[in-house]
Each structure stands twice: as C-alpha cells, then as structure tokens.
Design a protein around this motif. Structure first.
Motif, PDB file in Angstrom:
ATOM      1  N   ASN A  23       0.958  -1.531   0.157  1.00 34.88           N
ATOM      2  CA  ASN A  23      -0.056   0.058   0.340  1.00 34.88           C
ATOM      3  C   ASN A  23       0.964   1.176  -0.717  1.00 34.88           C
ATOM      4  O   ASN A  23       1.184   1.836   1.257  1.00 34.88           O
ATOM      5  CB  ASN A  23      -1.183   0.330   1.140  1.00 34.88           C
ATOM      6  CG  ASN A  23      -2.188  -0.577   1.311  1.00 34.88           C
ATOM      7  OD1 ASN A  23      -2.636  -1.145  -0.186  1.00 34.88           O
ATOM      8  ND2 ASN A  23      -2.408  -2.435   2.089  1.00 34.88           N
ATOM      9  N   LEU A  24       1.553   1.704  -1.098  1.00 37.15           N
ATOM     10  CA  LEU A  24       2.420   2.367  -1.108  1.00 37.15           C
ATOM     11  C   LEU A  24       1.893   3.941  -0.831  1.00 37.15           C
ATOM     12  O   LEU A  24       2.461   4.708  -0.166  1.00 37.15           O
ATOM     13  CB  LEU A  24       2.863   2.588  -2.382  1.00 37.15           C
ATOM     14  CG  LEU A  24       3.980   1.578  -2.971  1.00 37.15           C
ATOM     15  CD1 LEU A  24       4.415   2.027  -4.757  1.00 37.15           C
ATOM     16  CD2 LEU A  24       4.568   1.115  -2.431  1.00 37.15           C
ATOM     17  N   ILE A  25       0.286   4.327  -1.967  1.00 37.37           N
ATOM     18  CA  ILE A  25       0.253   5.610  -1.054  1.00 37.37           C
ATOM     19  C   ILE A  25      -0.498   5.498   0.249  1.00 37.37           C
ATOM     20  O   ILE A  25       0.407   6.539   1.049  1.00 37.37           O
ATOM     21  CB  ILE A  25      -1.067   5.399  -1.603  1.00 37.37           C
ATOM     22  CG1 ILE A  25      -1.229   5.558  -3.614  1.00 37.37           C
ATOM     23  CG2 ILE A  25      -1.956   6.978  -1.524  1.00 37.37           C
ATOM     24  CD1 ILE A  25      -2.384   5.622  -4.077  1.00 37.37           C
ATOM     25  N   VAL A  26      -0.781   4.548   0.909  1.00 39.38           N
ATOM     26  CA  VAL A  26      -0.901   4.586   2.592  1.00 39.38           C
ATOM     27  C   VAL A  26       0.114   4.994   3.041  1.00 39.38           C
ATOM     28  O   VAL A  26       0.424   5.770   3.951  1.00 39.38           O
ATOM     29  CB  VAL A  26      -1.458   3.685   3.346  1.00 39.38           C
ATOM     30  CG1 VAL A  26      -1.403   3.928   4.469  1.00 39.38           C
ATOM     31  CG2 VAL A  26      -3.366   2.836   2.656  1.00 39.38           C
ATOM     32  N   TYR A  27       1.081   4.198   2.730  1.00 39.19           N
ATOM     33  CA  TYR A  27       2.730   4.780   2.604  1.00 39.19           C
ATOM     34  C   TYR A  27       3.330   5.752   3.044  1.00 39.19           C
ATOM     35  O   TYR A  27       4.362   6.351   4.162  1.00 39.19           O
ATOM     36  CB  TYR A  27       4.207   3.412   2.810  1.00 39.19           C
ATOM     37  CG  TYR A  27       3.582   1.764   2.959  1.00 39.19           C
ATOM     38  CD1 TYR A  27       2.134   1.343   4.355  1.00 39.19           C
ATOM     39  CD2 TYR A  27       3.922   0.779   2.410  1.00 39.19           C
ATOM     40  CE1 TYR A  27       2.582   0.520   4.096  1.00 39.19           C
ATOM     41  CE2 TYR A  27       3.675  -0.111   1.903  1.00 39.19           C
ATOM     42  CZ  TYR A  27       2.556  -0.910   3.242  1.00 39.19           C
ATOM     43  OH  TYR A  27       2.709  -2.055   3.146  1.00 39.19           O
ATOM     44  N   ALA A  28       3.149   6.409   2.023  1.00 38.79           N
ATOM     45  CA  ALA A  28       3.529   7.685   1.448  1.00 38.79           C
ATOM     46  C   ALA A  28       2.634   8.760   2.308  1.00 38.79           C
ATOM     47  O   ALA A  28       2.973   9.603   2.317  1.00 38.79           O
ATOM     48  CB  ALA A  28       3.415   8.301   0.437  1.00 38.79           C
ATOM     49  N   ILE A  29       1.987   9.073   3.266  1.00 33.63           N
ATOM     50  CA  ILE A  29       0.590   9.558   3.397  1.00 33.63           C
ATOM     51  C   ILE A  29       1.534  10.522   4.225  1.00 33.63           C
ATOM     52  O   ILE A  29       1.191  11.949   4.271  1.00 33.63           O
ATOM     53  CB  ILE A  29      -0.474   9.006   4.560  1.00 33.63           C
ATOM     54  CG1 ILE A  29      -1.791   8.595   3.284  1.00 33.63           C
ATOM     55  CG2 ILE A  29      -1.637  10.120   4.852  1.00 33.63           C
ATOM     56  CD1 ILE A  29      -2.261   7.843   3.458  1.00 33.63           C
ATOM     57  N   PRO A  30       2.544   9.492   5.652  1.00 30.86           N
ATOM     58  CA  PRO A  30       2.887  10.941   6.634  1.00 30.86           C
ATOM     59  C   PRO A  30       4.271  11.902   5.446  1.00 30.86           C
ATOM     60  O   PRO A  30       4.306  12.571   6.038  1.00 30.86           O
ATOM     61  CB  PRO A  30       3.838  10.396   7.071  1.00 30.86           C
ATOM     62  CG  PRO A  30       2.906   8.450   7.383  1.00 30.86           C
ATOM     63  CD  PRO A  30       2.564   8.707   5.969  1.00 30.86           C
ATOM     64  N   VAL A  31       4.681  11.044   4.698  1.00 29.91           N
ATOM     65  CA  VAL A  31       4.920  12.004   3.586  1.00 29.91           C
ATOM     66  C   VAL A  31       5.066  13.588   3.009  1.00 29.91           C
ATOM     67  O   VAL A  31       5.341  14.510   2.911  1.00 29.91           O
ATOM     68  CB  VAL A  31       6.540  11.769   2.711  1.00 29.91           C
ATOM     69  CG1 VAL A  31       7.268  12.468   2.106  1.00 29.91           C
ATOM     70  CG2 VAL A  31       7.204  10.362   3.261  1.00 29.91           C
ATOM     71  N   MET A  32       3.701  12.898   1.919  1.00 28.19           N
ATOM     72  CA  MET A  32       2.313  13.646   1.807  1.00 28.19           C
ATOM     73  C   MET A  32       2.082  14.919   2.860  1.00 28.19           C
ATOM     74  O   MET A  32       2.162  16.022   2.504  1.00 28.19           O
ATOM     75  CB  MET A  32       1.631  13.033   1.340  1.00 28.19           C
ATOM     76  CG  MET A  32       2.210  12.666  -0.055  1.00 28.19           C
ATOM     77  SD  MET A  32       0.854  11.947  -1.285  1.00 28.19           S
ATOM     78  CE  MET A  32       0.307  11.077   0.225  1.00 28.19           C
ATOM     79  N   ALA A  33       2.239  14.594   4.196  1.00 27.79           N
ATOM     80  CA  ALA A  33       1.660  15.501   4.562  1.00 27.79           C
ATOM     81  C   ALA A  33       2.613  16.763   5.300  1.00 27.79           C
ATOM     82  O   ALA A  33       2.016  17.713   5.705  1.00 27.79           O
ATOM     83  CB  ALA A  33       0.988  14.791   6.754  1.00 27.79           C
TER      84      ALA A  33
END
Length: 310
Positions: A23-33
């Motif tokens: 789930n790359l998008i879920v993993y990337a949420i902290p970085v995007m935030a």
C-alpha cells in the motif's frame, strides 16, 4: 531469462497476493502530510495566500475518502486483474524490471483516460472534483474522485498485455504518487530537457487553468511527451486562473465536491427534450454543454428584456 508462460495464479491465493501488494499510497501519507504542512506554513508566513481553509479541508476529506474506498475495493480489483491474467496464454513472469515498460504504457493509458474525462461529460463527472479547487497547492493532489474507478476500463488494454498483477498495481500507485509534487506553485519552470519529458509543476499548472488557451491541455500524468505527440501540449505563459469555468467557490463538503456534477447532469438530462438532447447532456464535452447552457440563458434573458420592453 524466461518472460512469458508464467503459471496461472490460483484464485484461492488472491488473499495472499493482496497482502503482498504494498500500500504505497498509505505508506506515503506521512511524507505527503509533512510537505503539505511545510507549504502551508511557508505560504502563511510569506502571506502568499495559496491556501483557503475550507477548500483545503475539503480536499483532505476527499483524499481520505478516496484512500478508504480504494482500500475497501482493493481485493475486488486484484481479483479482476488475476482473472484477466489467467485468461492470457502470454502471461508474464513476475520480474520487477517490468515496472519500467508497464509504467510507460500505464501512463499512455492514463493520458487517454484523462483526456476522455475532459471530453465526455459522463466521465468528467468522475474527475471534476480534482479541478474544482480555485487555488493551486499540494492539497489539490488529494482531490481524487470517489467514483474514479469507473475509468479502470481504459486500462484493460494494459492488463491484456500480460503484466503480472503485482506489477500492474505497484505501477498504478507510483503514478498517483508522482502527481503529488506537481501540484505546487513553489517549483517554477525546471531544466528544458526535464520540461520536455515530464509533467512538471509548470506543465500541470497549465492543465488546471480555466483560461481559454489552457483549457483541455497537458493531460499527461508523468510523461508530457504524450501531449506533444497528440497535439494537446501548451506551455505555461501567464499565470493560470485555477478552477472550473463555472466556479463553485470555497467549498468544504466532500459529498458536494464529488457529486455536484452528477446531480447537475441528471437535472439537465431530465429537462432535455428527446433522446438526442438527453444524450448530448450526458455524453457531450463539458465545454459544449457549458456553451449551450450559457447561450440558452442569454437567449432567455434577451427574451425577458424584450417582453418587458414591449
């Protein structure tokens, strides 16, 4: 190295395959935030007014809803991909280097999916939420429609090539993540070679402009050379006026943002006289629909003025 002739994936192994698909998008949420908050803070500190509170919260709510929906239907999408994969006699082995050709072809499908979403009102209803923001910042990348998965039909040709489902789903997530960083005004024009190949922030700002010269331009998700090839490229010149041609204002409600065009389309179809006109309001280009409704409104106002003057 063996490429084709991979064994079928047993349907009872789909649960395991779903767990293996990251789930790359879920993993990337902290970085995007982190980068979003950084941009918010800098915009506030420099008084650049790149963010409107209601609009940004609305974008975030839309994005979270999209992530939840994709998480819930992930198994169904994988099942469909495996079903197609098993039908093919030219199934490809799971080789991670296949991410490269799969990504390029995925981006070509994305170009046409995106273009049709602007040229057909039915599909525009599944995309308009992304364009309704009247500011341009990183939260705009979160505005992904809750019903955008209907456009998966445009990616069936890619599935028929025989890429392993894991490769297919990893590529789709990387493509979504690539589009995060291009939704910013902080990155100006980049090196000419980079601008020629990739959908940079400058190229994508054009796509979000509702200026006449910017309408229906620069559809590419990653590789802008598709637009150059198919005649839809436009360089960024003056600053774009962001949003859709019929402005909706600073909206927060994610339900409205996702479904207001579907509601408007249903009303237009219901009022239309005859099958031809009903089909027009459902499937014509949004620009044609907008122009027709505008001309009808002008004619109505002219008629009322003549009536009052007589």
């Amino acid at each position: 190295m063996k490429l084709f002739g991979a064994p079928k994936i047993p349907l009872d192994d789909i649960a395991g395959l779903e767990r293996e698909t990251p789930n790359l998008i879920v993993y990337a949420i902290p970085v995007m935030a982190f980068f979003t908050l950084l941009e918010v803070g800098h915009s506030w500190y420099k008084k650049r007014n790149l963010y409107k509170t209601k609009e940004s919260i609305g974008s975030t709510l839309v994005g979270l809803g999209n992530v939840l929906i994709n998480f819930l239907i992930k198994g169904l999408l994988i099942y469909g991909a495996v079903w197609i994969y098993n039908l093919l006699p030219w199934r490809m082995e799971l080789n991670w280097w296949m991410l490269i050709p799969c990504y390029v072809l995925f981006d070509l499908c994305s170009y046409w999916s995106h273009r049709i979403s602007h040229e057909n009102r039915f599909f525009w209803a599944s995309h308009i939420v992304h364009h309704s923001a009247e500011t341009y910042n990183l939260t705009v990348s979160f505005r992904l429609s809750w019903i955008q998965n209907i456009k998966i039909i445009f990616f069936i040709p890619l599935a028929l090539i025989g890429f392993h489902p894991l490769v297919f789903f990893v590529v789709s997530q990387i493509s979504v993540l690539f589009q995060f960083w291009v939704h910013t005004e902080y990155i100006k024009k980049m090196h000419p070679i980079f601008e020629y190949i990739f959908a940079t922030p400058s190229n994508h700002r054009v796509h979000h402009g509702c200026n006449e010269k910017y309408l229906d331009k620069n559809y590419a998700a990653t590789f802008i050379f598709w637009d150059r090839m198919f005649g839809t490229y436009q360089i960024e010149e003056e600053k774009p006026d962001y949003g859709i041609t019929s402005k909706i204002g600073n909206r927060l409600d994610p339900w409205f943002l996702n479904f207001h065009e579907l509601k408007e389309m249903a009303i237009d179809v219901k009022k239309a006289k005859g099958a031809r006109e009903k089909l027009f309001y459902a499937f014509a280009s949004p620009t044609a629909v907008y122009n027709k409704k505008k001309s009808l409104m002008v004619a109505k106002e002219k008629g009322e003025r003549n009536k009052r003057g007589s």
